[in-house]
Motif scaffolding. Sequence first.
Motif, mmCIF file in Angstrom:
data_model
loop_
_atom_site.group_PDB
_atom_site.id
_atom_site.type_symbol
_atom_site.label_atom_id
_atom_site.label_comp_id
_atom_site.label_asym_id
_atom_site.label_seq_id
_atom_site.Cartn_x
_atom_site.Cartn_y
_atom_site.Cartn_z
ATOM 1 N N ILE A 113 45.745 47.798 37.724
ATOM 2 C CA ILE A 113 45.524 46.769 38.792
ATOM 3 C C ILE A 113 45.195 47.301 39.944
ATOM 4 O O ILE A 113 45.741 48.344 40.542
ATOM 5 N N THR A 114 43.938 46.837 40.511
ATOM 6 C CA THR A 114 43.533 47.365 41.741
ATOM 7 C C THR A 114 43.658 46.547 42.709
ATOM 8 O O THR A 114 43.511 46.812 44.158
ATOM 9 N N ASN A 115 43.912 45.311 42.484
ATOM 10 C CA ASN A 115 44.015 44.348 43.949
ATOM 11 C C ASN A 115 44.893 43.123 43.364
ATOM 12 O O ASN A 115 45.001 42.697 42.191
ATOM 13 N N LEU A 116 45.758 42.464 44.324
ATOM 14 C CA LEU A 116 46.662 41.365 44.156
ATOM 15 C C LEU A 116 46.070 40.217 44.845
ATOM 16 O O LEU A 116 45.826 40.453 46.156
ATOM 17 N N VAL A 117 46.256 39.140 44.221
ATOM 18 C CA VAL A 117 46.122 37.851 45.182
ATOM 19 C C VAL A 117 47.351 36.944 44.951
ATOM 20 O O VAL A 117 47.800 36.635 43.943
ATOM 21 N N LYS A 118 47.961 36.844 46.255
ATOM 22 C CA LYS A 118 49.392 36.201 46.366
ATOM 23 C C LYS A 118 49.127 34.641 46.586
ATOM 24 O O LYS A 118 48.023 34.214 47.209
ATOM 25 N N GLY A 119 50.084 33.826 46.251
ATOM 26 C CA GLY A 119 50.072 32.486 46.569
ATOM 27 C C GLY A 119 50.752 32.152 47.918
ATOM 28 O O GLY A 119 51.464 33.141 48.371
ATOM 29 N N ARG B 89 42.249 38.323 36.471
ATOM 30 C CA ARG B 89 42.991 37.500 35.474
ATOM 31 C C ARG B 89 44.371 36.921 36.068
ATOM 32 O O ARG B 89 44.804 37.757 37.091
ATOM 33 N N PRO B 90 44.737 35.829 35.637
ATOM 34 C CA PRO B 90 45.960 35.469 36.104
ATOM 35 C C PRO B 90 47.078 36.260 35.549
ATOM 36 O O PRO B 90 47.053 36.895 34.541
ATOM 37 N N ILE B 91 48.433 36.294 36.291
ATOM 38 C CA ILE B 91 49.240 37.116 35.769
ATOM 39 C C ILE B 91 50.084 36.566 34.304
ATOM 40 O O ILE B 91 50.597 37.702 33.549
ATOM 41 N N GLN B 92 49.762 35.592 34.008
ATOM 42 C CA GLN B 92 50.125 34.995 32.703
ATOM 43 C C GLN B 92 49.310 35.836 31.556
ATOM 44 O O GLN B 92 49.660 35.789 30.342
ATOM 45 N N LYS B 93 48.031 36.380 31.929
ATOM 46 C CA LYS B 93 47.190 36.981 30.903
ATOM 47 C C LYS B 93 47.467 38.665 30.967
ATOM 48 O O LYS B 93 46.515 39.320 30.448
ATOM 49 N N ILE B 94 48.296 39.126 31.690
ATOM 50 C CA ILE B 94 48.424 40.552 31.447
ATOM 51 C C ILE B 94 49.973 40.969 31.340
ATOM 52 O O ILE B 94 50.877 40.094 31.394
ATOM 53 N N ILE B 95 50.049 42.225 30.752
ATOM 54 C CA ILE B 95 51.333 42.533 30.161
ATOM 55 C C ILE B 95 51.572 43.856 30.979
ATOM 56 O O ILE B 95 50.730 44.764 30.621
ATOM 57 N N VAL B 96 52.517 44.090 31.578
ATOM 58 C CA VAL B 96 52.916 45.545 32.240
ATOM 59 C C VAL B 96 53.104 46.268 31.244
ATOM 60 O O VAL B 96 54.389 46.309 30.636
ATOM 61 N N LEU B 97 52.535 47.788 31.202
ATOM 62 C CA LEU B 97 52.812 48.702 30.200
ATOM 63 C C LEU B 97 53.441 49.763 30.867
ATOM 64 O O LEU B 97 54.566 50.379 30.536
ATOM 65 N N LEU C 223 54.139 35.251 46.002
ATOM 66 C CA LEU C 223 54.215 35.741 44.751
ATOM 67 C C LEU C 223 52.955 36.171 44.211
ATOM 68 O O LEU C 223 52.051 35.173 44.389
ATOM 69 N N VAL C 224 52.653 36.994 43.452
ATOM 70 C CA VAL C 224 51.518 37.556 42.887
ATOM 71 C C VAL C 224 50.946 36.491 41.855
ATOM 72 O O VAL C 224 51.583 35.927 41.005
ATOM 73 N N ARG C 225 49.868 35.915 41.919
ATOM 74 C CA ARG C 225 49.422 34.608 40.938
ATOM 75 C C ARG C 225 48.212 35.238 40.175
ATOM 76 O O ARG C 225 47.778 34.881 39.253
ATOM 77 N N LYS C 226 47.302 36.115 40.668
ATOM 78 C CA LYS C 226 45.899 36.652 40.255
ATOM 79 C C LYS C 226 46.057 37.968 40.461
ATOM 80 O O LYS C 226 46.373 38.593 41.654
#
Length: 256
Positions: free
Chosen positions: A207-213, A245-253, A217-220
């Motif tokens: 992850i290089t950048n966050l987009v908050k609502g 991607r939206p956070i629903q499409k990522i899984i933190v490893l 809270l981070v949304r994208k």
Amino acid sequence: MAIRGNVSTIRCDNGTNFVGANNELSKQIELSSGKVKDYLLENRIEFKFNTPEASHQGGVWERMIRSVRAVLNGMALKYNRRLTAQTLRTAFYEAANIVNSRPLTATNINDPEEMVITPNHLLTRKTTLLPALPPGIFGNDEIYGRKQWRMAQQFAQDFWNAWKADYLQQLTIRQKWTTIQRNVKVGDVVIIKDEPTPRNQWKIGIITNLVKGADDLVRKVDVRLGNSHLDRNGKPTSPTTCLRRPIQKIIVLIQA
């Protein structure tokens, strides 16, 4: 053991077959004598049993068994009496390879020599594993054909689609919405949920950048995928792929 080689320790529950195997092996060792007994004692398999009525102590492997069994049960009706014994064995080998190719951890995603660690690395003791790509495109009508090998590949593809979705949901911690959880952060290593991805291939990035609502809270997120084209200083020599991607499409490893 016939496939993987000798083992030194088996961890299991108190199933009658496991307890019986342990008792039988112990009895045979006691019947031996001299050098044979000494050899068996040095090379015997140690059974480590969970506490009775405490199946949660084997939660790591029990959860994986449940995941695989749930997928196979859902596929049973579709493939009922359509696979021969040989084809079913091939299909199960493909399914086992899929499960053992799941990513456990990642190091340097930009370095092609540093592969993402999977159970297959531990089982085969090979540092470089080529992904088992499907040898073609297989539709849902393969089960009505005459070619058993194509039917086995369709079985593997169906297993991949169903098991991947179940496995990725295991990695996502589900809590009630009233409880605020950790936001993803820049530097987190993540898996991207991508339906068209061929089986045994996982898109992993940072992850290089966050987009908050409006609720902070981070949304994208922007995710940078690995780039194996680097110079001596570690800088990319070719364009690096970045995906939003939206956070629903990522899984933190791995958390930063």
